[in-house]
Design a protein around this motif. Sequence first.
Motif, PDB file in Angstrom:
ATOM      1  N   PHE A 131       0.838  -1.199   0.000  1.00  0.00           N
ATOM      2  CA  PHE A 131       0.000   0.000   0.000  1.00  0.00           C
ATOM      3  C   PHE A 131       0.870   1.245   0.000  1.00  0.00           C
ATOM      4  O   PHE A 131       1.974   1.247   0.511  1.00  0.00           O
ATOM      5  N   GLY A 132       0.346   2.303  -0.546  1.00  0.00           N
ATOM      6  CA  GLY A 132       1.025   3.588  -0.622  1.00  0.00           C
ATOM      7  C   GLY A 132       0.611   4.277  -1.905  1.00  0.00           C
ATOM      8  O   GLY A 132       0.116   3.652  -2.843  1.00  0.00           O
ATOM      9  N   SER A 133       0.817   5.570  -1.949  1.00  0.00           N
ATOM     10  CA  SER A 133       0.368   6.357  -3.099  1.00  0.00           C
ATOM     11  C   SER A 133       1.286   6.224  -4.313  1.00  0.00           C
ATOM     12  O   SER A 133       0.896   6.589  -5.420  1.00  0.00           O
ATOM     13  N   GLU A 134       2.483   5.696  -4.132  1.00  0.00           N
ATOM     14  CA  GLU A 134       3.441   5.600  -5.228  1.00  0.00           C
ATOM     15  C   GLU A 134       3.960   4.171  -5.375  1.00  0.00           C
ATOM     16  O   GLU A 134       4.137   3.468  -4.388  1.00  0.00           O
ATOM     17  N   GLY A 135       4.217   3.780  -6.612  1.00  0.00           N
ATOM     18  CA  GLY A 135       4.795   2.473  -6.853  1.00  0.00           C
ATOM     19  C   GLY A 135       4.719   2.089  -8.314  1.00  0.00           C
ATOM     20  O   GLY A 135       3.861   2.582  -9.051  1.00  0.00           O
ATOM     21  N   LYS A 136       5.617   1.212  -8.736  1.00  0.00           N
ATOM     22  CA  LYS A 136       5.623   0.759 -10.125  1.00  0.00           C
ATOM     23  C   LYS A 136       4.481  -0.201 -10.411  1.00  0.00           C
ATOM     24  O   LYS A 136       4.054  -0.352 -11.544  1.00  0.00           O
ATOM     25  N   LEU A 137       3.994  -0.883  -9.377  1.00  0.00           N
ATOM     26  CA  LEU A 137       2.871  -1.817  -9.525  1.00  0.00           C
ATOM     27  C   LEU A 137       1.627  -1.189  -8.906  1.00  0.00           C
ATOM     28  O   LEU A 137       1.726  -0.499  -7.895  1.00  0.00           O
ATOM     29  N   ASP A 138       0.456  -1.471  -9.506  1.00  0.00           N
ATOM     30  CA  ASP A 138      -0.758  -1.034  -8.822  1.00  0.00           C
ATOM     31  C   ASP A 138      -0.964  -1.962  -7.630  1.00  0.00           C
ATOM     32  O   ASP A 138      -0.290  -2.987  -7.483  1.00  0.00           O
ATOM     33  N   ILE A 139      -1.883  -1.612  -6.758  1.00  0.00           N
ATOM     34  CA  ILE A 139      -2.049  -2.335  -5.494  1.00  0.00           C
ATOM     35  C   ILE A 139      -2.385  -3.808  -5.722  1.00  0.00           C
ATOM     36  O   ILE A 139      -1.813  -4.692  -5.083  1.00  0.00           O
ATOM     37  N   THR A 140      -3.287  -4.082  -6.665  1.00  0.00           N
ATOM     38  CA  THR A 140      -3.679  -5.468  -6.928  1.00  0.00           C
ATOM     39  C   THR A 140      -2.486  -6.297  -7.389  1.00  0.00           C
ATOM     40  O   THR A 140      -2.269  -7.417  -6.905  1.00  0.00           O
ATOM     41  N   ASP A 141      -1.698  -5.756  -8.310  1.00  0.00           N
ATOM     42  CA  ASP A 141      -0.511  -6.476  -8.786  1.00  0.00           C
ATOM     43  C   ASP A 141       0.537  -6.612  -7.684  1.00  0.00           C
ATOM     44  O   ASP A 141       1.233  -7.628  -7.599  1.00  0.00           O
ATOM     45  N   ALA A 142       0.650  -5.585  -6.836  1.00  0.00           N
ATOM     46  CA  ALA A 142       1.607  -5.650  -5.725  1.00  0.00           C
ATOM     47  C   ALA A 142       1.223  -6.771  -4.749  1.00  0.00           C
ATOM     48  O   ALA A 142       2.090  -7.514  -4.281  1.00  0.00           O
ATOM     49  N   ILE A 143      -0.076  -6.905  -4.475  1.00  0.00           N
ATOM     50  CA  ILE A 143      -0.532  -7.972  -3.572  1.00  0.00           C
ATOM     51  C   ILE A 143      -0.229  -9.340  -4.186  1.00  0.00           C
ATOM     52  O   ILE A 143       0.307 -10.229  -3.511  1.00  0.00           O
ATOM     53  N   ALA A 144      -0.549  -9.504  -5.463  1.00  0.00           N
ATOM     54  CA  ALA A 144      -0.298 -10.791  -6.126  1.00  0.00           C
ATOM     55  C   ALA A 144       1.192 -11.125  -6.119  1.00  0.00           C
ATOM     56  O   ALA A 144       1.588 -12.264  -5.837  1.00  0.00           O
ATOM     57  N   ILE A 162       1.139 -16.612   5.576  1.00  0.00           N
ATOM     58  CA  ILE A 162       0.992 -15.309   4.916  1.00  0.00           C
ATOM     59  C   ILE A 162      -0.191 -14.612   5.567  1.00  0.00           C
ATOM     60  O   ILE A 162      -1.307 -15.111   5.537  1.00  0.00           O
ATOM     61  N   ASN A 163       0.085 -13.459   6.182  1.00  0.00           N
ATOM     62  CA  ASN A 163      -0.967 -12.689   6.821  1.00  0.00           C
ATOM     63  C   ASN A 163      -1.324 -11.504   5.937  1.00  0.00           C
ATOM     64  O   ASN A 163      -0.453 -10.722   5.568  1.00  0.00           O
ATOM     65  N   MET A 164      -2.615 -11.389   5.611  1.00  0.00           N
ATOM     66  CA  MET A 164      -3.104 -10.230   4.865  1.00  0.00           C
ATOM     67  C   MET A 164      -4.397  -9.780   5.549  1.00  0.00           C
ATOM     68  O   MET A 164      -5.367 -10.515   5.547  1.00  0.00           O
ATOM     69  N   SER A 165      -4.373  -8.614   6.142  1.00  0.00           N
ATOM     70  CA  SER A 165      -5.609  -8.054   6.691  1.00  0.00           C
ATOM     71  C   SER A 165      -5.940  -6.845   5.840  1.00  0.00           C
ATOM     72  O   SER A 165      -5.648  -5.712   6.203  1.00  0.00           O
TER      73      SER A 165
END
Length: 161
Positions: free
Chosen positions: A128-141, A155-158
Motif C-alpha cells: 500500500f502507498g500512493s506511489e509504486g511501479k505496480l498497482d495495489i492489486t498487482d503488488a498484492i499478487a 501469509i498474513n493479509m488483513s
Amino acid sequence: VRPKEVASLHHTPRKSNTMGCCNSKQKEITRPSVIRKSATLEKNELPLSILLTGGQKLRESNLTGRGVKVAVIDSGVDKDHPGFNGQVKKQVWYRKGTPLEEDDHGTHVAGTVHLMAPQAEIYDYRVFGSEGKLDITDAIAKAIRDAADEGCHVINMSLGG
C-alpha cells in the motif's frame, strides 16, 4: 526481562488529507499520533489480547515460532522498532507513500505476530502507498508469490476496503 519499547496511541488531531467519496462533502481524517516510550515486561506478563488468544498456552507448550517464517502483506513494518528484537528479517516494498508513523497498521499486525510467536521470522511486504511501479492489486499478487517462493509458512493479509 529486557526493557522493551512500546508504542502508545494518543489521539491528537493533526492536519491530514481530506477524504471525499461520491458526493461533494469531504471529511477530514484525524490520524493518531504514535509515541514510543520505554517500558518493561515482567516475566510472563503479556498483553490481555495475547492472553485471550492463547499466547500464554503457546509459550507453556514451547511453541514460540522458532523456524517459522511469517509474511505480513500490508502497509509496511517499522523494522527498527526495538520491540521486534531483530525478528523482521526481510523487507520488500512494492509501494511507498504515507510514512509509517501515520500508517502503522502493518507494524501493528507484525507486532501481534511477534507477541504470539516471538521467535518467528517476519517478512515485510509493503503493498500500500500512493506511489509504486505496480498497482495495489498487482503488488498484492506479487507479494503472495514472492512470500511463497521465499518459503514463508504463513501469509498474513488483513486487507480492507
